[in-house]
Write an enzyme that holds these catalytic residues in place. Structure first.
Site, PDB file in Angstrom:
ATOM      1  N   ASN A   1       0.790  -1.234   0.000  1.00 25.06           N
ATOM      2  CA  ASN A   1       0.000   0.000   0.000  1.00 25.06           C
ATOM      3  C   ASN A   1       0.821   1.283   0.000  1.00 25.06           C
ATOM      4  O   ASN A   1       0.248   2.366  -0.031  1.00 25.06           O
ATOM      5  CB  ASN A   1      -0.945   0.009   1.204  1.00 25.06           C
ATOM      6  CG  ASN A   1      -2.072  -0.994   1.043  1.00 25.06           C
ATOM      7  OD1 ASN A   1      -2.493  -1.277  -0.066  1.00 25.06           O
ATOM      8  ND2 ASN A   1      -2.542  -1.548   2.145  1.00 25.06           N
TER       9      ASN A   1
ATOM     10  N   GLU B   1      -2.963  -0.616  -7.870  1.00 26.99           N
ATOM     11  CA  GLU B   1      -4.348  -0.754  -7.416  1.00 26.99           C
ATOM     12  C   GLU B   1      -4.950   0.627  -7.241  1.00 26.99           C
ATOM     13  O   GLU B   1      -6.113   0.870  -7.525  1.00 26.99           O
ATOM     14  CB  GLU B   1      -4.358  -1.525  -6.094  1.00 26.99           C
ATOM     15  CG  GLU B   1      -5.735  -1.779  -5.515  1.00 26.99           C
ATOM     16  CD  GLU B   1      -5.642  -2.486  -4.177  1.00 26.99           C
ATOM     17  OE1 GLU B   1      -6.063  -3.646  -4.096  1.00 26.99           O
ATOM     18  OE2 GLU B   1      -5.150  -1.868  -3.221  1.00 26.99           O
TER      19      GLU B   1
ATOM     20  N   TRP C   1     -10.092  -7.679  12.142  1.00 24.78           N
ATOM     21  CA  TRP C   1      -9.360  -7.341  10.925  1.00 24.78           C
ATOM     22  C   TRP C   1      -7.865  -7.307  11.225  1.00 24.78           C
ATOM     23  O   TRP C   1      -7.072  -7.922  10.528  1.00 24.78           O
ATOM     24  CB  TRP C   1      -9.811  -5.979  10.379  1.00 24.78           C
ATOM     25  CG  TRP C   1      -8.845  -5.459   9.361  1.00 24.78           C
ATOM     26  CD1 TRP C   1      -8.679  -5.931   8.087  1.00 24.78           C
ATOM     27  CD2 TRP C   1      -7.870  -4.436   9.534  1.00 24.78           C
ATOM     28  NE1 TRP C   1      -7.649  -5.249   7.444  1.00 24.78           N
ATOM     29  CE2 TRP C   1      -7.144  -4.317   8.321  1.00 24.78           C
ATOM     30  CE3 TRP C   1      -7.536  -3.596  10.594  1.00 24.78           C
ATOM     31  CZ2 TRP C   1      -6.120  -3.394   8.150  1.00 24.78           C
ATOM     32  CZ3 TRP C   1      -6.520  -2.680  10.423  1.00 24.78           C
ATOM     33  CH2 TRP C   1      -5.817  -2.585   9.212  1.00 24.78           C
TER      34      TRP C   1
ATOM     35  N   ARG D   1     -14.907  -2.930   6.603  1.00 22.50           N
ATOM     36  CA  ARG D   1     -14.526  -4.195   5.975  1.00 22.50           C
ATOM     37  C   ARG D   1     -15.792  -5.002   5.648  1.00 22.50           C
ATOM     38  O   ARG D   1     -16.871  -4.705   6.147  1.00 22.50           O
ATOM     39  CB  ARG D   1     -13.628  -5.011   6.918  1.00 22.50           C
ATOM     40  CG  ARG D   1     -12.264  -4.375   7.185  1.00 22.50           C
ATOM     41  CD  ARG D   1     -11.395  -4.367   5.942  1.00 22.50           C
ATOM     42  NE  ARG D   1     -10.092  -3.764   6.142  1.00 22.50           N
ATOM     43  CZ  ARG D   1      -9.791  -2.500   5.825  1.00 22.50           C
ATOM     44  NH1 ARG D   1     -10.720  -1.715   5.318  1.00 22.50           N
ATOM     45  NH2 ARG D   1      -8.564  -2.028   6.013  1.00 22.50           N
TER      46      ARG D   1
ATOM     47  N   ASP E   1      -8.315 -12.070  -3.974  1.00 20.49           N
ATOM     48  CA  ASP E   1      -8.071 -10.960  -3.049  1.00 20.49           C
ATOM     49  C   ASP E   1      -8.234 -11.413  -1.604  1.00 20.49           C
ATOM     50  O   ASP E   1      -7.467 -11.035  -0.719  1.00 20.49           O
ATOM     51  CB  ASP E   1      -9.039  -9.816  -3.362  1.00 20.49           C
ATOM     52  CG  ASP E   1      -8.775  -8.581  -2.516  1.00 20.49           C
ATOM     53  OD1 ASP E   1      -7.592  -8.226  -2.327  1.00 20.49           O
ATOM     54  OD2 ASP E   1      -9.745  -7.973  -2.039  1.00 20.49           O
TER      55      ASP E   1
ATOM     56  N   HIS F   1      -1.292   2.125   9.807  1.00 26.69           N
ATOM     57  CA  HIS F   1      -2.363   2.211   8.809  1.00 26.69           C
ATOM     58  C   HIS F   1      -2.968   3.611   8.888  1.00 26.69           C
ATOM     59  O   HIS F   1      -2.234   4.593   8.801  1.00 26.69           O
ATOM     60  CB  HIS F   1      -3.395   1.103   9.070  1.00 26.69           C
ATOM     61  CG  HIS F   1      -4.183   0.707   7.863  1.00 26.69           C
ATOM     62  ND1 HIS F   1      -5.134   1.522   7.301  1.00 26.69           N
ATOM     63  CD2 HIS F   1      -4.173  -0.419   7.096  1.00 26.69           C
ATOM     64  CE1 HIS F   1      -5.682   0.928   6.259  1.00 26.69           C
ATOM     65  NE2 HIS F   1      -5.116  -0.256   6.100  1.00 26.69           N
TER      66      HIS F   1
ATOM     67  N   SER G   1       2.840  -1.954   5.264  1.00 26.59           N
ATOM     68  CA  SER G   1       3.866  -2.985   5.432  1.00 26.59           C
ATOM     69  C   SER G   1       5.238  -2.510   4.961  1.00 26.59           C
ATOM     70  O   SER G   1       6.242  -2.643   5.672  1.00 26.59           O
ATOM     71  CB  SER G   1       3.466  -4.256   4.677  1.00 26.59           C
ATOM     72  OG  SER G   1       3.338  -4.006   3.283  1.00 26.59           O
TER      73      SER G   1
END
Length: 627
Positions: free
Chosen positions: A62, A126, A219, A250, A352, A389, A436
Site C-alpha cells: 500500500n 491498485e 481485521w 470491511r 483478493d 495504517h 507494510s
C-alpha cells in the site's frame, strides 16, 4: 514462586517483535553491526515466518511512491497523509519513510516477492500509492531475509516464542527487557545497550463485533495486544495520538479487505436504498472543511457518512460487487472477450481474499455468495490502535536531523524520549500510512540510528539484580495465584480469590465499548462516560493483581490483557483531554461534536511517570514542512 530457570542474554542491540518493522530493523542492523563488531538479538512472541499484521498474507503493497518513474513525489505523499489524518501528522517522519520506501519494495522483489507487472514491465497499481502482489507468502519471504541477516552475525541471535513483558531500566535509560518462554519454564533477561520496539499495535481492547462462535475474529491480528504501548509507557516514554483509534470498514463478519474493490474494481458502496452515501451528504463534508472538501476524503469521514445512513435506518451498507464486475466486463467490445474478462474478474475477486483473509472466502462460500450476482454487506469494525495504517497512536520519537524542526528533534532518529529506546512500525506514533513497506522501512531507519547510538554511547548496561528478581516474581505471580487457590471452588473459572484472563478481557472490552465509544454506542462518548470509564479501569487495574494462570499459555494471556488495559487508559485519557471531534467515523465526542482548528490543531501527548505513577496529558504543536 513458580520454578522457572532464569536465562540471561547480553547483546548490543535488542529488537523486540517479529513483524515487518522488526524484520526491517534486523536486516539493517545486521549490516551496520557487522562493520562495528556488534551483536544484534531479536526476540519474538511468535515465529517470525508468520508474525505480525502481514502474517496471513497480503494482496497489495500500500505504499510505493514510484519516484524513479516520476509517478509521484515524496511531498505528494506527505500531503496525502496530512489530509487523511485531518491535519495531525508528523510530516518529518512521514517524509523520512517515503523517501526510502521504494528501495525497500525493490528489496522485496529481489528476495522473490511476485509483484504484478503490465506489458511494459511497470508495476500494476491498485490505486495511486498501491501496487498489486501475489502476497500469500509475503511475510515468509521477508522473514527469511531478516533471519539470514541475523544469522550472518553468528548463532543464537533469534529467540522465538518468548513473550516480552517489561522494560529493564538503568536510571533514565532503557537497557533491556524481561519476559518468559511460552513453551517451557524459562524466564528471560535480555540486557542491551539499546532497545528497538516493534511489537505491533492493539486489538480486542474494545468489544469486537464478532462474538460467540466468532470470538477472536478481527481485521487486525488478534495477537497484537498493545505490547508496544505498554513497554514504552512503562519505560517512561512520551506517547502521542493515543486518542486516534482506527476503525476500518470491511466486509462484515469475516473482515475481508475492501481496498481492491474500491481501487482496482472501481466499486461503489451504497446504503440499502441504493444511494451513494459519499454523494448525498455534502453538508456534512462542509462541516469538516478544509479536509472534507479536499480529495481524497479522509477515511474517518468516509466512515462517518456511512454511519449517518445506518443511524437513519438506511442500513445495511453494501459493496456493489455485482455492478463493478459487470461494468468492467462490459468494457470488452467482443462477447467472447467479455465472458473471458468476467471469469478473470471473478477469480481476482476470490484471490483478493485468499491472499490475505481466507475466512472471507469461506463466508462467501458458506452463504452462497456470488460476487458477480449480488452485493455483499460491509460495516465499520470495532476500534483498533495502529500507527502503521490510518491510525496514528504510538511513541513520540525524534525526527531526522536534516528535515525535522527543532521541536521534533532531540537526538537520534526514531529514538523515543527515553534514552536508548527506539521505536518503529506501530510502536512509532504520528506517522501513519506506512503500511507494510513503510513499517519495514522505518525499522531500517530506526535500526541504523540505534547502531549509531551504541557506537557513540558504548556503555555496558547496569541492571540491578533486585530489579530482575522483583520483575520475575511479579510476572510469574498469576501461576502462583492459580496454584494456591484452585482448590477453593469446584469450578476453576469461578473463584473469589482470582480472575481468569478471558474474564478480565471481557470486563475490559465492556468498559471500553460502553464508556469510550465502541460499536454498541455507535462510536460516541462524552466527558461523563469517559470519566466513568476511568473509574472502572482503576478498579480493573486493582484486580489485575489477582490474575491467575493455569498454564504458560494463560500466563501469556494474563499479561496480554494487562498490556491492553494500559493502552485503554492512555486512550481514554487522551480522548478526554481533546475537547473536539476531529475524527468522526472513528469516534464522536457528543459534548464537543465539532472540529476546532483554532484550539485543537495540535498533537495530544501523554506520559506515565515511572517514579510517581501519575499521568500527564498535554499538547504539542503541529509543524508543517511541506507546503
Amino acid at each position: 514462586m513458580a520454578n522457572f530457570e532464569t536465562v540471561e542474554v547480553s547483546t548490543d542491540l535488542l529488537i523486540i517483535g517479529g513483524g515487518m518493522s522488526a524484520c526491517g530493523a534486523a536486516v539493517e542492523a545486521a549490516y551496520w553491526a557487522k562493520k562495528h563488531g556488534l551483536k544484534v538479538t531479536l526476540v519474538d512472541k511468535a515465529a517470525m515466518d508468520r508474525s505480525g499484521a502481514v502474517a496471513m498474507g497480503l494482496s497489495a503493497i500500500n505504499l510505493y511512491i514510484g519516484q524513479a518513474a516520476g509517478d509521484n513525489t515524496v511531498e505528494d505523499y506527505v500531503r496525502y497523509v496530512r489530509q487523511d489524518l485531518m491535519g495531525i501528522t508528523r510530516e518529518d517522519l512521514v517524509y523520512s519513510i517515503a523517501r526510502h520506501v521504494d528501495s525497500t519494495v525493490h528489496l522485496f522483489e529481489k528476495w522473490g516477492l511476485p509483484i504484478w507487472k503490465d506489458e511494459n514491465g511497470k508495476y500494476v497499481h491498485e490505486g495511486r500509492w498501491q501496487i498489486m502482489i501475489n502476497g500469500e507468502s509475503y511475510k515468509i519471504i521477508v522473514a527469511e531475509a531478516a533471519k539470514n541477516a541475523l544469522n550472518s552475525l553468528g548463532p543464537d541471535n533469534i529467540y522465538e516464542r518468548v513473550f516480552i513483558v517489561e522494560p529493564l531500566m538503568d536510571g533514565d535509560r532503557c537497557v533491556g527487557a524481561v519476559g518468559f518462554s511460552v513453551r517451557e519454564n524459562k524466564f528471560y533477561v535480555f540486557k542491551a545497550k539499546a532497545v528497538l520496539v516493534g511489537m505491533g499495535g492493539a486489538v480486542h481492547v474494545f468489544r469486537p463485533r464478532s462474538t460467540g462462535e466468532g470470538l477472536g475474529r478481527s481485521w487486525y491480528p488478534p495477537f497484537n495486544t498493545g505490547s508496544s504501548t505498554y513497554f514504552t509507557l512503562k519505560a517512561g516514554a512520551e506517547m502521542t495520538c493515543q486518542e486516534v483509534r482506527f476503525i476500518p470498514v470491511r466486509f462484515k463478519d469475516a473482515y475481508g479487505p475492501v481496498g481492491a474493490w474500491f481501487l482496482l474494481f472501481k466499486s461503489v458502496a451504497t446504503n440499502a436504498l441504493g444511494e451513494d452515501y459519499m454523494k448525498t451528504h455534502p453538508d456534512v463534508l462542509e462541516q469538516y472543511a478544509p479536509y472534507g472538501l479536499t480529495k481524497p476524503i479522509p477515511a474517518n469521514l468516509r466512515n462517518h457518512l456511512g454511519l449517518i445512513d445506518e443511524r437513519a435506518g438506511k442500513g445495511p451498507i453494501y459493496m456493489r460487487t455485482e455492478e463493478a464486475i459487470q461494468r468492467l466486463a462490459e468494457e470488452m467490445p467482443d462477447e467472447k472477450l467479455r465472458k473471458k474478462k468476467l471469469k478473470e474478474l471473478e477469480a481476482e475477486a476470490w484471490e483478493d481474499f485468499l491472499d490475505m483473509t481466507i475466512s472471507q472466502a469461506l463466508l462467501w462460500a458458506a452463504t452462497n455468495t456470488y460476487p458477480e450476482e449480488k452485493p455483499s454487506e460491509i460495516a465499520a469494525c470495532e476500534p483498533y490502535f495502529i500507527g502503521s495504517h490510518s491510525g496514528a497512536s504510538g511513541a513520540w520519537v525524534s525526527g531526522p536531523e536534516d528535515i525535522a524542526p527543532a521541536e521534533y528533534q532531540w537526538g537520534y532518529t526514531n529514538m523515543s524520549t527515553v534514552k536508548g529506546l527506539f521505536c518503529a512500525g506501530d510502536a512509532s506514533g504520528a506517522s501513519s500510512h506506512k503500511f507494510s513497506s513503510g513499517s519495514f522501512t522505518e525499522g531500517r531507519i530506526a535500526a541504523k540510528s540505534a547502531i549509531r547510538f551504541i557506537v557513540e554511547n558504548n556503555e555496558e548496561p547496569k541492571v540491578d539484580a533486585a530489579q530482575i528478581e522483583e520483575l520475575k516474581a511479579r510476572i510469574l505471580k498469576p501461576l502462583d495465584t492459580f496454584e494456591q487457590y484452585k482448590g477453593v471452588t469446584t469450578d476453576p473459572d469461578v473463584n473469589p480469590n482470582y480472575i481468569r484472563p478471558k474474564q478480565f478481557m471481557f470486563r475490559l472490552q465492556k468498559i471500553m465499548d460502553e464508556y469510550a465509544g465502541g460499536v454498541s454506542k455507535s462510536f460516541t462518548t462524552n466527558k461523563y462516560l469517559l470519566e466513568k470509564g476511568l473509574e472502572l479501569l482503576a478498579m480493573l487495574k486493582e484486580d489485575a493483581d489477582k490474575l491467575a494462570a493455569e498454564s504458560l499459555h494463560e500466563l501469556m494471556r494474563c499479561w496480554e490483557n494487562v498490556h491492553r488495559m494500559w493502552q485503554a487508559e492512555a486512550h481514554i485519557r487522551s480522548v478526554l483531554f481533546r475537547e473536539e471531534t476531529r475524527w468522526p467515523g472513528y469516534y464522536i465526542r457528543a459534548d464537543f461534536p465539532n472540529l476546532d482548528e483554532e484550539n485543537w490543531k495540535c498533537f495530544v501527548n501523554c506520559r506515565w511517570d515511572r517514579n510517581s505513577g501519575q499521568w500527564e496529558v498535554f499538547k504539542r504543536p503541529v509543524i508543517s514542512i511541506v507546503d
